[in-house]
Design a protein around this motif. Structure first.
Motif, mmCIF file in Angstrom:
data_model
loop_
_atom_site.group_PDB
_atom_site.id
_atom_site.type_symbol
_atom_site.label_atom_id
_atom_site.label_comp_id
_atom_site.label_asym_id
_atom_site.label_seq_id
_atom_site.Cartn_x
_atom_site.Cartn_y
_atom_site.Cartn_z
ATOM 1 N N SER A 1 42.532 16.804 31.614
ATOM 2 C CA SER A 1 43.824 16.269 30.827
ATOM 3 C C SER A 1 43.303 14.900 30.085
ATOM 4 C CB SER A 1 44.820 15.869 31.923
ATOM 5 O OG SER A 1 45.273 17.152 32.100
ATOM 6 N N VAL A 2 43.320 14.600 28.961
ATOM 7 C CA VAL A 2 43.057 13.596 27.916
ATOM 8 C C VAL A 2 44.274 12.911 27.475
ATOM 9 C CG1 VAL A 2 40.775 14.222 27.639
ATOM 10 C CG2 VAL A 2 42.214 14.857 26.231
ATOM 11 N N LYS A 3 44.177 11.519 27.610
ATOM 12 C CA LYS A 3 45.498 10.653 27.105
ATOM 13 C C LYS A 3 45.677 11.089 25.450
ATOM 14 C CE LYS A 3 47.495 6.206 27.607
ATOM 15 N NZ LYS A 3 47.419 4.826 28.093
ATOM 16 N N ASP A 4 44.657 11.125 24.739
ATOM 17 C CA ASP A 4 44.516 11.328 23.370
ATOM 18 C C ASP A 4 44.061 12.538 22.937
ATOM 19 O OD1 ASP A 4 44.799 11.081 20.420
ATOM 20 O OD2 ASP A 4 44.171 8.895 20.543
ATOM 21 N N LEU A 5 44.637 13.319 22.920
ATOM 22 C CA LEU A 5 43.949 14.787 22.759
ATOM 23 C C LEU A 5 43.570 14.933 21.213
ATOM 24 C CD1 LEU A 5 43.222 17.676 24.131
ATOM 25 C CD2 LEU A 5 45.711 18.547 23.075
ATOM 26 N N ASP A 6 44.441 14.459 20.403
ATOM 27 C CA ASP A 6 44.091 14.394 19.016
ATOM 28 C C ASP A 6 42.761 13.810 18.509
ATOM 29 O OD1 ASP A 6 46.392 15.927 17.882
ATOM 30 O OD2 ASP A 6 47.607 14.184 18.101
ATOM 31 N N SER A 7 42.354 12.540 19.218
ATOM 32 C CA SER A 7 41.106 11.923 18.674
ATOM 33 C C SER A 7 40.162 12.670 19.746
ATOM 34 C CB SER A 7 41.233 10.563 19.540
ATOM 35 O OG SER A 7 42.052 9.646 18.789
ATOM 36 N N THR A 8 40.312 13.460 20.658
ATOM 37 C CA THR A 8 39.314 14.224 21.366
ATOM 38 C C THR A 8 39.081 15.408 20.677
ATOM 39 O OG1 THR A 8 40.189 13.514 23.389
ATOM 40 C CG2 THR A 8 38.725 15.312 23.443
ATOM 41 N N TYR A 9 39.977 16.069 20.100
ATOM 42 C CA TYR A 9 39.574 17.044 19.264
ATOM 43 C C TYR A 9 38.822 16.956 17.871
ATOM 44 C CZ TYR A 9 40.550 21.395 16.366
ATOM 45 O OH TYR A 9 40.345 22.494 15.648
ATOM 46 N N ASP A 10 39.353 15.633 17.390
ATOM 47 C CA ASP A 10 38.513 15.220 16.115
ATOM 48 C C ASP A 10 37.247 15.093 16.558
ATOM 49 O OD1 ASP A 10 40.987 15.388 14.710
ATOM 50 O OD2 ASP A 10 41.317 13.091 14.700
ATOM 51 N N LEU A 11 36.746 14.247 17.648
ATOM 52 C CA LEU A 11 35.509 14.342 17.995
ATOM 53 C C LEU A 11 34.536 15.567 18.282
ATOM 54 C CD1 LEU A 11 33.432 12.141 18.848
ATOM 55 C CD2 LEU A 11 34.157 12.362 21.182
ATOM 56 N N LEU A 12 35.138 16.643 18.676
ATOM 57 C CA LEU A 12 34.636 17.817 19.111
ATOM 58 C C LEU A 12 34.934 18.989 18.260
ATOM 59 C CD1 LEU A 12 35.256 17.246 23.008
ATOM 60 C CD2 LEU A 12 32.886 16.864 22.095
ATOM 61 N N GLN A 13 35.730 18.703 17.299
ATOM 62 C CA GLN A 13 36.197 20.009 16.647
ATOM 63 C C GLN A 13 35.196 20.955 15.936
ATOM 64 O OE1 GLN A 13 38.735 18.428 13.598
ATOM 65 N NE2 GLN A 13 37.210 17.783 12.073
ATOM 66 N N ASN B 1 32.711 22.133 17.453
ATOM 67 C CA ASN B 1 32.413 22.755 18.701
ATOM 68 C C ASN B 1 33.642 23.311 19.484
ATOM 69 O OD1 ASN B 1 29.214 22.846 18.654
ATOM 70 N ND2 ASN B 1 29.726 20.664 18.509
ATOM 71 N N ALA B 2 34.761 23.336 18.832
ATOM 72 C CA ALA B 2 36.033 23.486 19.616
ATOM 73 C C ALA B 2 36.773 24.736 19.117
ATOM 74 C CB ALA B 2 36.976 22.296 19.561
ATOM 75 N N GLY B 3 37.754 25.386 19.923
ATOM 76 C CA GLY B 3 38.529 26.218 19.380
ATOM 77 C C GLY B 3 39.684 25.836 18.618
ATOM 78 N N THR B 4 40.547 26.456 18.160
ATOM 79 C CA THR B 4 42.006 26.053 17.693
ATOM 80 C C THR B 4 42.974 24.992 18.768
ATOM 81 O OG1 THR B 4 41.851 27.965 16.503
ATOM 82 C CG2 THR B 4 43.959 26.603 16.565
ATOM 83 N N LEU B 5 43.265 23.856 18.234
ATOM 84 C CA LEU B 5 44.180 23.166 19.052
ATOM 85 C C LEU B 5 45.627 23.699 18.971
ATOM 86 C CD1 LEU B 5 44.687 20.399 20.460
ATOM 87 C CD2 LEU B 5 44.952 19.423 18.096
ATOM 88 N N ARG C 1 52.944 20.349 26.246
ATOM 89 C CA ARG C 1 51.683 20.056 26.242
ATOM 90 C C ARG C 1 50.535 21.018 25.399
ATOM 91 N NH1 ARG C 1 49.090 19.669 32.231
ATOM 92 N NH2 ARG C 1 47.697 18.372 31.083
ATOM 93 N N ARG C 2 49.516 20.492 24.830
ATOM 94 C CA ARG C 2 48.726 21.207 23.892
ATOM 95 C C ARG C 2 47.188 21.289 24.507
ATOM 96 N NH1 ARG C 2 48.374 18.331 18.836
ATOM 97 N NH2 ARG C 2 48.189 16.585 20.027
ATOM 98 N N ILE C 3 46.401 22.190 24.065
ATOM 99 C CA ILE C 3 45.137 22.748 24.632
ATOM 100 C C ILE C 3 44.199 23.123 23.586
ATOM 101 C CG2 ILE C 3 45.965 25.093 24.847
ATOM 102 C CD1 ILE C 3 44.278 24.889 27.540
ATOM 103 N N PHE C 4 43.043 22.809 23.683
ATOM 104 C CA PHE C 4 41.789 23.404 22.986
ATOM 105 C C PHE C 4 40.613 23.806 23.809
ATOM 106 C CE2 PHE C 4 40.733 19.085 22.366
ATOM 107 C CZ PHE C 4 39.104 19.029 22.593
ATOM 108 N N THR C 5 39.942 24.738 23.595
ATOM 109 C CA THR C 5 38.867 25.023 24.439
ATOM 110 C C THR C 5 37.552 24.675 23.635
ATOM 111 O OG1 THR C 5 38.508 27.253 23.219
ATOM 112 C CG2 THR C 5 39.772 27.185 25.191
ATOM 113 N N LEU C 6 36.583 24.215 24.526
ATOM 114 C CA LEU C 6 35.288 23.636 23.973
ATOM 115 C C LEU C 6 34.247 24.880 24.032
ATOM 116 C CD1 LEU C 6 33.410 21.183 23.067
ATOM 117 C CD2 LEU C 6 32.844 21.033 25.692
ATOM 118 N N ARG C 7 33.540 24.984 22.869
ATOM 119 C CA ARG C 7 32.373 26.059 22.997
ATOM 120 C C ARG C 7 31.165 25.470 23.689
ATOM 121 N NH1 ARG C 7 34.142 26.264 17.295
ATOM 122 N NH2 ARG C 7 35.630 27.722 17.070
ATOM 123 N N GLY C 8 31.157 25.574 25.065
ATOM 124 C CA GLY C 8 30.210 24.795 25.879
ATOM 125 C C GLY C 8 28.901 25.272 25.769
ATOM 126 N N LYS C 9 28.666 26.659 25.554
ATOM 127 C CA LYS C 9 27.326 27.178 25.162
ATOM 128 C C LYS C 9 26.607 26.425 24.137
ATOM 129 C CE LYS C 9 28.274 31.685 26.866
ATOM 130 N NZ LYS C 9 27.921 32.952 27.259
#
Length: 103
Positions: A48-60, A62-66, A74-82
């Motif tokens: 859980s992160v306080k600023d999901l939009d900024s986290t998404y912008d940083l990782l987008q 390598n990320a799935g859809t927000l 609540r909102r969510i996105f997955t990280l392409r960890g591989k």
């Protein structure tokens, strides 16, 4: 009906929540495999992160859809960890209002 249980470990700002079959099923591999289709294992990690939009912008890259999460408001996105050498799924969630007050 299969019941799920969870254990929460809260240390300051970090919260670890472990989710799985309830205690009656925890040692019954056959039932767990029957209802969940898999052997018991560590599935992934959610943060859980306080600023999901900024986290998404940083990782987008390598990320799935927000998107909206199952939990209300609540909102969510997955990280392409591989892409980072990770072999378990990882998600990022927006904080609940209670969590946001502690961060």
């Amino acid at each position: 009906m299969i019941k799920m249980s969870n254990k929460k470990i809260n240390q300051g700002q970090a919260l670890l929540e472990i989710v799985g079959p309830n205690a009656d099923l925890a040692n019954d591999r056959e039932t767990v495999e029957k209802y969940f289709g898999i052997e018991p294992h560590f599935y992934g990690l959610s943060l859980s992160v306080k600023d999901l939009d900024s986290t998404y912008d940083l990782l987008q890259d390598n990320a799935g859809t927000l998107k909206d999460a199952f939990q209300p408001n609540r909102r969510i996105f997955t990280l392409r960890g591989k892409n980072f050498g990770m072999n378990v799924p990882m998600t990022f969630l927006s904080c609940t209002s209670a969590q946001a007050g502690r961060l």
